[in-house]
Design a protein around this motif. Structure first.
Motif, PDB file in Angstrom:
ATOM      1  N   GLN A 125       0.837  -1.196   0.000  1.00 16.47           N
ATOM      2  CA  GLN A 125       0.000   0.000   0.000  1.00 16.47           C
ATOM      3  C   GLN A 125       0.876   1.252   0.000  1.00 16.47           C
ATOM      4  O   GLN A 125       0.632   2.191  -0.763  1.00 16.47           O
ATOM      5  N   ILE A 129       1.030   4.135  -2.919  1.00 18.36           N
ATOM      6  CA  ILE A 129       0.794   5.551  -2.633  1.00 18.36           C
ATOM      7  C   ILE A 129       1.982   6.383  -3.091  1.00 18.36           C
ATOM      8  O   ILE A 129       1.811   7.445  -3.704  1.00 18.36           O
ATOM      9  N   ALA A 132       1.841   6.662  -6.830  1.00 16.67           N
ATOM     10  CA  ALA A 132       0.766   7.569  -7.235  1.00 16.67           C
ATOM     11  C   ALA A 132       1.141   9.030  -6.962  1.00 16.67           C
ATOM     12  O   ALA A 132       0.853   9.911  -7.765  1.00 16.67           O
ATOM     13  N   LYS A 133       1.817   9.273  -5.840  1.00 17.61           N
ATOM     14  CA  LYS A 133       2.263  10.633  -5.535  1.00 17.61           C
ATOM     15  C   LYS A 133       3.292  11.104  -6.557  1.00 17.61           C
ATOM     16  O   LYS A 133       3.248  12.255  -7.002  1.00 17.61           O
ATOM     17  N   HIS A 136       1.697  12.209  -9.536  1.00 12.87           N
ATOM     18  CA  HIS A 136       0.722  13.271  -9.239  1.00 12.87           C
ATOM     19  C   HIS A 136      -0.715  12.784  -9.383  1.00 12.87           C
ATOM     20  O   HIS A 136      -1.599  13.523  -9.800  1.00 12.87           O
ATOM     21  N   LYS A 137      -0.960  11.534  -9.024  1.00 10.18           N
ATOM     22  CA  LYS A 137      -2.302  10.968  -9.086  1.00 10.18           C
ATOM     23  C   LYS A 137      -2.923  10.807  -7.700  1.00 10.18           C
ATOM     24  O   LYS A 137      -4.110  10.599  -7.588  1.00 10.18           O
ATOM     25  N   PHE A 138      -2.096  10.890  -6.655  1.00 10.47           N
ATOM     26  CA  PHE A 138      -2.587  10.674  -5.296  1.00 10.47           C
ATOM     27  C   PHE A 138      -2.973  12.015  -4.699  1.00 10.47           C
ATOM     28  O   PHE A 138      -2.167  12.910  -4.564  1.00 10.47           O
ATOM     29  N   LYS A 139      -4.213  12.131  -4.336  1.00  8.39           N
ATOM     30  CA  LYS A 139      -4.704  13.376  -3.757  1.00  8.39           C
ATOM     31  C   LYS A 139      -4.930  13.248  -2.255  1.00  8.39           C
ATOM     32  O   LYS A 139      -5.144  14.227  -1.582  1.00  8.39           O
ATOM     33  N   GLY A 140      -4.927  12.021  -1.741  1.00 12.99           N
ATOM     34  CA  GLY A 140      -5.242  11.803  -0.326  1.00 12.99           C
ATOM     35  C   GLY A 140      -6.745  11.762  -0.128  1.00 12.99           C
ATOM     36  O   GLY A 140      -7.531  11.841  -1.075  1.00 12.99           O
ATOM     37  N   ARG A 141      -7.142  11.656   1.106  1.00 10.47           N
ATOM     38  CA  ARG A 141      -8.558  11.593   1.432  1.00 10.47           C
ATOM     39  C   ARG A 141      -9.195  12.960   1.172  1.00 10.47           C
ATOM     40  O   ARG A 141      -8.632  14.004   1.496  1.00 10.47           O
TER      41      ARG A 141
END
Length: 184
Positions: A125, A129, A132-133, A136-141
């Motif tokens: 996981q 993450i 993805a970061k 630039h695809k991970f925005k978080g919750r």
């Protein structure tokens, strides 16, 4: 005496909760302690009550290992407390019963494997993450309460209290206070 313990992480898991209760009753548990609280939370009062209630030669029965413990150390502590009281542990879905030497061996093996699997899953996981970061695809919750800030401020200006606002908007009361403090 067979003493049952059932737990779900939240009240939304009603089907799983009822299935555990059913299975414990079918197993012959005379007394069942149940709660709906995350195992991450170190405060599991019904588990404590179940362990305190159990007497020498009783057996604590759970439907699955993850309903009892979250880690090998947690499992070890629970098993040690039960052993000190000469109380056995039975896990139904694995057919493990610590009242026998083979059952105790299997308990230790299964606990170690469960923790290993969890650690591998968490590592994957974290890797996902991080990837993805980097892309630039991970925005978080999604900040749920912040999206509703204007509605919260309007309701506050209309004279509604924080508890009432939190209930209507379906956010935590602390989120309401935080938004009001930021707006001040």
């Amino acid at each position: 005496m067979l003493v049952g313990y059932c737990r779900t992480s939240s009240i939304e898991q009603m089907a799983g909760y009822q299935a555990q209760l059913r299975d414990l009753k079918l197993q012959g548990c005379e007394k069942v302690f149940s709660e709906q609280v995350s195992s991450v939370n170190s405060n599991r009062p019904e588990l404590e009550r179940a362990i305190d209630f159990a007497r020498e030669s009783d057996v604590l029965v759970v439907t699955r290992l993850d309903r009892l413990a979250r880690s090998v150390s947690d499992l070890s502590q629970i098993v040690a407390r039960l052993e000190a009281k000469q109380v056995g542990l039975k896990i139904l879905d694995m057919n493990i019963d610590t009242t026998s030497p083979t059952g105790r061996l299997l308990m230790n093996l299964v606990g170690s494997i469960a923790q290993f699997e969890r650690e591998i899953m968490l590592a994957r996981q974290r890797e996902g993450i991080a990837k993805a970061k980097a892309e630039h695809k991970f925005k978080g919750r999604a900040p749920t309460a912040r999206r509703k800030a204007s509605q919260i401020l309007e309701m506050h200006l209309a004279g509604q209290g924080a508890s009432q606002i939190a209930k209507i908007v379906k956010v935590g009361r602390s989120s309401v206070y935080r938004i009001l403090a930021e707006a001040a």
